[in-house]
Enzyme design. Sequence first.
Site: not given
Ligand code: ADP
Length: 303
Positions: A250-253
């Site tokens: 859910a980071a991206g979401d």
């Molecule tokens: P998805 O889950 O769609 O692949 P990402 O991995 O690119 O999306 O993550 C989306 C955003 O979440 C990133 O641009 C960043 O700001 C944040 N994020 C992702 N992983 C981390 C991490 N390990 N530490 C801090 N922020 C993170």
Amino acid sequence: MPKVIVFGSMNMDLSIDAPRLPAAGETLSGSGFITAAGGKGANQAVAAARLGADVRMIAAVGADVFGEELAHGLAGAGVDTTGVRRLVNATTGVAVILRTAGENRIVLHAGANHALVEADVVADLRRIGEKGDVFVTQGECDPATTEAALREAHELGLYTVYNPAPARPAPDDLWPCVDLVCLNETECQVMCGVLPVDDVTCLAAAGRLRELGAGCVVITLGAAGSFGLGADAAPSRVPAAPATVVDTTAAGDTFIGALVAGAVRGMTLEESMRWGAAAAAIAVSRLGAQPSIPTAEEVEAAR
Ligand code: ADP
Ligand code: NA
């Protein structure tokens, strides 16, 4: 304030820690089993709502216990679930997630998410969509329905946000219906043939998507942050916020929920990217999809 309309997936996530990947025919003992509400559509709806937007969900679940729990959870997060259909001829979408050494391995059962047809979604949009509202969709529902929904939302004068995840190539004439496309590295490569690894390749990829007709482009790069190209501003490079990673689900979401809530709250693209980075850093420090998504107050307190 304009409202946010999300058309997308709702899944029950069944996730477990595994010491490693099991070999063929092997059974391993896992730990930390949880069920948590997920699905990119529902996650983004919850994120936008927790970050202060007025959110309506258009989706489908089965007439089973998972569906009931998902709809209940979404309503509990403040999302209007009037547009969540309970289908008797389909099961609720499920994601089976193996958490191994920091990387998630996921098998998805689309179920009811693929059962919503064009006519239903288009009718819902015509009923609730008003010029200036923000429309968001992803790649976990039926492709034809998703494309029809984007075209209709654009036609109705909504600001359209497309997160092509999982990615599949889009017809050229879809891009002019997309005001903001937000994608990660792998999705970017599928959608425009450029793998974004640094500022130069991000700019090339974003330029290509703009050339195809997309309005704004945001590329997320995991722990390396995000890159944005607005309609008439210089490119923005926003670092990730520091985080102790527990579960990146859910980071991206969460990030997209912030882009969308930021749009209805009148933020610039770069402001909403910074807000999204702060919100996503909190989400990765907690277990699960929807349970890990922070509120606006939590994000402000952490900044
Ligand atoms: P998805 O889950 O769609 O692949 P990402 O991995 O690119 O999306 O993550 C989306 C955003 O979440 C990133 O641009 C960043 O700001 C944040 N994020 C992702 N992983 C981390 C991490 N390990 N530490 C801090 N922020 C993170
Ligand atoms: Na999480």
